[in-house]
Design an enzyme around this catalytic site. Structure first.
Site, PDB file in Angstrom:
ATOM      1  N   ASP A   6       0.802  -1.093   0.009  1.00 20.82           N
ATOM      2  CA  ASP A   6      -0.093  -0.137  -0.020  1.00 20.82           C
ATOM      3  C   ASP A   6       0.708   1.225   0.032  1.00 20.82           C
ATOM      4  O   ASP A   6       1.975   1.267   0.229  1.00 20.82           O
ATOM      5  CB  ASP A   6      -1.018   0.206   1.194  1.00 20.82           C
ATOM      6  CG  ASP A   6      -0.246   0.168   2.636  1.00 20.82           C
ATOM      7  OD1 ASP A   6       0.920  -0.806   2.642  1.00 20.82           O
ATOM      8  OD2 ASP A   6      -0.440   0.545   3.370  1.00 20.82           O
ATOM      9  N   GLU A  28       0.025  -1.027   5.892  1.00 12.58           N
ATOM     10  CA  GLU A  28       1.285  -0.521   6.575  1.00 12.58           C
ATOM     11  C   GLU A  28       1.060   0.879   6.665  1.00 12.58           C
ATOM     12  O   GLU A  28       1.265   1.560   7.843  1.00 12.58           O
ATOM     13  CB  GLU A  28       2.311  -1.067   6.018  1.00 12.58           C
ATOM     14  CG  GLU A  28       3.589  -0.891   7.007  1.00 12.58           C
ATOM     15  CD  GLU A  28       4.220   0.886   7.012  1.00 12.58           C
ATOM     16  OE1 GLU A  28       4.969   1.004   7.747  1.00 12.58           O
ATOM     17  OE2 GLU A  28       3.661   1.551   6.194  1.00 12.58           O
ATOM     18  N   GLU A  29       0.382   1.825   5.667  1.00 13.06           N
ATOM     19  CA  GLU A  29       0.532   3.042   6.036  1.00 13.06           C
ATOM     20  C   GLU A  29      -0.619   3.581   6.746  1.00 13.06           C
ATOM     21  O   GLU A  29      -1.065   4.745   6.864  1.00 13.06           O
ATOM     22  CB  GLU A  29       0.281   3.508   4.485  1.00 13.06           C
ATOM     23  CG  GLU A  29       1.507   3.374   3.588  1.00 13.06           C
ATOM     24  CD  GLU A  29       2.938   4.269   3.806  1.00 13.06           C
ATOM     25  OE1 GLU A  29       2.897   4.466   5.229  1.00 13.06           O
ATOM     26  OE2 GLU A  29       3.868   4.120   3.207  1.00 13.06           O
ATOM     27  N   ASP A  60      12.287  -1.291   3.974  1.00 15.69           N
ATOM     28  CA  ASP A  60      11.208  -0.385   3.953  1.00 15.69           C
ATOM     29  C   ASP A  60      11.684   1.008   4.783  1.00 15.69           C
ATOM     30  O   ASP A  60      11.010   1.603   5.264  1.00 15.69           O
ATOM     31  CB  ASP A  60      10.219  -0.913   4.776  1.00 15.69           C
ATOM     32  CG  ASP A  60       8.985   0.054   4.579  1.00 15.69           C
ATOM     33  OD1 ASP A  60       8.674   0.660   3.728  1.00 15.69           O
ATOM     34  OD2 ASP A  60       7.949  -0.239   5.432  1.00 15.69           O
ATOM     35  N   THR A  92     -17.130  32.026   4.134  1.00 18.09           N
ATOM     36  CA  THR A  92     -17.047  32.508   5.300  1.00 18.09           C
ATOM     37  C   THR A  92     -18.054  31.628   6.438  1.00 18.09           C
ATOM     38  O   THR A  92     -18.926  32.000   6.967  1.00 18.09           O
ATOM     39  CB  THR A  92     -18.076  34.028   5.288  1.00 18.09           C
ATOM     40  OG1 THR A  92     -19.024  34.087   4.600  1.00 18.09           O
ATOM     41  CG2 THR A  92     -16.963  35.197   4.918  1.00 18.09           C
ATOM     42  N   SER A 147       8.107   4.632  11.350  1.00 15.07           N
ATOM     43  CA  SER A 147       7.600   3.416  12.223  1.00 15.07           C
ATOM     44  C   SER A 147       7.226   2.310  11.311  1.00 15.07           C
ATOM     45  O   SER A 147       6.728   2.698  10.157  1.00 15.07           O
ATOM     46  CB  SER A 147       6.362   4.203  13.042  1.00 15.07           C
ATOM     47  OG  SER A 147       6.622   5.330  13.842  1.00 15.07           O
TER      48      SER A 147
HETATM   49  N1  LIG Z   1       8.309   3.341   5.328  1.00 20.95           N
HETATM   50  C1  LIG Z   1       7.699   3.050   6.679  1.00 20.95           C
HETATM   51  C2  LIG Z   1       6.513   4.109   6.859  1.00 20.95           C
HETATM   52  O1  LIG Z   1       6.791   5.058   6.189  1.00 20.95           O
HETATM   53  N2  LIG Z   1       5.891   3.820   7.968  1.00 20.95           N
HETATM   54  C3  LIG Z   1       4.624   5.031   8.188  1.00 20.95           C
HETATM   55  C4  LIG Z   1       3.687   4.222   9.123  1.00 20.95           C
HETATM   56  C5  LIG Z   1       2.395   4.853   9.461  1.00 20.95           C
HETATM   57  C6  LIG Z   1       1.829   4.813  10.724  1.00 20.95           C
HETATM   58  N3  LIG Z   1       0.668   5.463  10.512  1.00 20.95           N
HETATM   59  C7  LIG Z   1       0.672   5.918   9.161  1.00 20.95           C
HETATM   60  N4  LIG Z   1       1.961   5.542   8.710  1.00 20.95           N
HETATM   61  C8  LIG Z   1       5.288   5.990   9.143  1.00 20.95           C
HETATM   62  O2  LIG Z   1       4.653   7.083   8.966  1.00 20.95           O
HETATM   63  O3  LIG Z   1       6.629   5.690   9.631  1.00 20.95           O
HETATM   64 ZN   LIG Z   2       7.070   1.894   3.976  1.00 21.05          ZN
HETATM   65 ZN   LIG Z   3       5.638   4.823   4.376  1.00 19.98          ZN
END
Ligand SMILES: NCC(=O)N[C@@H](Cc1c[nH]cn1)C(=O)O
Ligand SMILES: [Zn+2]
Ligand SMILES: [Zn+2]
Length: 475
Positions: free
Chosen positions: A101, A167-168, A196, A331, A418
């Site tokens: 993703d 993941e995102e 990653d 407004t 993260s």
């Molecule tokens: N490549 C890792 C990454 O981009 N992780 C995201 C994980 C995340 C958590 N909530 C939204 N995204 C990051 O922002 O670190």
């Molecule tokens: Zn990533």
């Molecule tokens: Zn990412």
């Protein structure tokens, strides 16, 4: 055992085909955070399956249930792609994780090209959403398998693939799956490799042994039953947006100092030895300036800046849902606004020990406003920080592979971003986890004009393949 020369030659000879394959992946707008793209995320899983199966990988798309939306409706979560290649008990089994993703991207955000069309420039940079985060690395694993199959080369390890599509958006559903499959799919795994994250700069490869965790918050202020005319109701009612802006301004100073009492006491103390480590990393303040495209670094002290990214928490304000943001001069007094911010967590912080401090502080500050609006503070998702022991054969193999491919000793770094699943792999499966990045610090992950250099894509493919050969012979 060096990677066979035929493999290295194959990667060089198939550069254009590999770029075209990455282009097909980028063209699928698999934005996990946008419900209107959920089918695209699911389609991306199918695309990966169709690439892996002809290479002999046994693929299963694991259903991980439904995602609850804020309006109460439900969306199917994209499946986790499980893949099995090799079951030789005399070989090590490596678990490869990547995510398919991507973050949202609109041309109107400031992209110079269509974000979902991989666009090379004349310096060999490949622009497109997901090019570096994380479709380039994911596709590289497939390229490596293809090279071995086409060349008739035996892989020296067994492989398990775990590719997720959320993941995102907080990796929803993945932890439960890992717990369920601990003695199933994951049983024979000996270590984990995640590609990653990024180098700290544009010249020195690195291996990463830590990531920050995260607590992501939604701060909802609501008042009137509907949006109001500011001429009729301004200076007449409590305005949600005014309350929200005030609260958000109390979270962090322009110098990055977090204002929530008690958070600093949770952070693991810094030792002299640790501080020295930051001083010796190959990094200059100009690296950050180049990466962000402006001279806006918080300090002239290199170690302070690196610690701000790697070993200290940070609090960032991300946006306000429900606020007027279009062109023109509407407004309006918005009836309900949601402020979004997140805190990057470091050892010894966890969402569990941070959340109560955040919630109490915001309610105390809100009470001081004496507003008749209502406030709700919610943690939308989170993950704990993670650190590994780099004195392990997994890391030693990656160091040898890096030296062979890049002719340089890699830096050992901790990552500011993260990847919550790292800790789950380490804790639930009890395995050593290695982060072996492909892209550079200026790739612009999550940003406009995200890119992956062709050099990093091709040499990174060689690096990951070489790592598989080194790991087979490293103790
Ligand atoms: N490549 C890792 C990454 O981009 N992780 C995201 C994980 C995340 C958590 N909530 C939204 N995204 C990051 O922002 O670190
Ligand atoms: Zn990533
Ligand atoms: Zn990412």
């Amino acid at each position: 055992m060096p990677a066979p020369t035929e493999f290295i030659k194959y990667v060089d000879a198939h550069k254009d085909a590999f770029i075209a394959r990455l282009g097909e992946a980028v063209a699928i707008p698999s934005v996990s955070g946008d419900p209107s793209h959920r089918q695209d995320v699911i389609n991306m899983a199918g695309f990966i399956k169709r690439l892996l199966e002809p290479l002999g990988v046994k693929v299963e798309l694991k259903d991980i249930g439904m995602e609850k939306q804020t309006d109460g409706s439900e969306l199917p979560l994209p499946p986790v792609v499980f893949g099995v290649l090799g079951d030789n008990p005399n070989k090590k089994t490596i678990l490869l994780y990547a995510h398919y993703d991507v973050q949202p991207a609109l041309v109107t955000d400031g992209w110079n090209t269509d974000p979902f069309t991989l666009s090379p420039d004349n310096e060999g940079r490949l622009f497109g959403r997901g090019s570096t985060d994380d479709k380039g690395p994911l596709i590289a694993w497939i390229n490596i398998i293809e090279a071995h199959v086409k060349l008739g080369l035996e892989l020296p390890v067994n492989l398990r693939f775990c590719f997720e599509g959320m993941e995102e958006s907080g990796s929803e559903g993945l932890d439960d799956l890992i717990i369920r499959e601990k003695n199933g799919f994951f049983e024979s795994c000996d270590c984990v490799c995640i590609c990653d994250n990024y180098w700290m700069n544009d010249r020195t490869p690195c291996l990463t042994y830590g990531v920050r965790g995260m607590s992501y918050y939604r701060l909802v202020v609501s008042g009137p039953a509907r949006d109001l005319h500011s001429g009729l109701f301004g200076n007449t009612v409590h305005e949600p947006m005014t309350d929200l802006i005030l609260l958000m301004s109390k979270l962090v100073t322009p110098n990055g100092e977090i204002l929530i009492p008690g958070l600093d006491k949770l952070v693991a103390p810094l030792t002299d030895t640790e501080r020295k480590r930051y001083e010796t990393l190959d990094f200059a303040l100009t690296d950050i300036e180049d990466q962000v495209g402006a001279k806006i670094v918080l300090s002239d002290d290199k170690a302070r800046v690196l610690m701000g990214r790697m070993r200290n928490p940070s609090l960032s304000l991300h946006g306000i849902e429900g606020a007027f943001y279009g062109p023109g001069a509407k407004t309006v007094i918005p009836a309900k606004v949601q402020g979004k911010f997140s805190i990057r967590l470091v050892p010894n912080m966890t969402p569990e020990n941070v959340d109560p401090l955040v919630v109490k502080y915001l309610h105390d500050e809100f009470a001081k406003l004496k507003s008749k609006n209502t406030l709700k503070v919610e943690n939308i998702h989170g993950g704990k920080p993670w650190m590994a022991d780099p004195d392990h054969w997994n890391y030693r193999a990656a160091i040898k592979a890096t030296e062979k491919v890049y002719k340089k000793k890699p830096d050992l770094t901790r990552e500011g971003g993260s990847i919550p699943v790292t800790l789950t792999f380490a804790d639930v499966l009890g395995l050593n986890v290695l982060l072996l990045p492909m892209g550079r610090g200026d790739d612009g992950a999550h940003s406009t004009n995200e890119k992956l250099d062709t050099y990093n894509y091709i040499e990174g493919t060689k690096l990951l393949g070489t790592y598989l050969h080194e790991i087979a012979v490293t103790n």
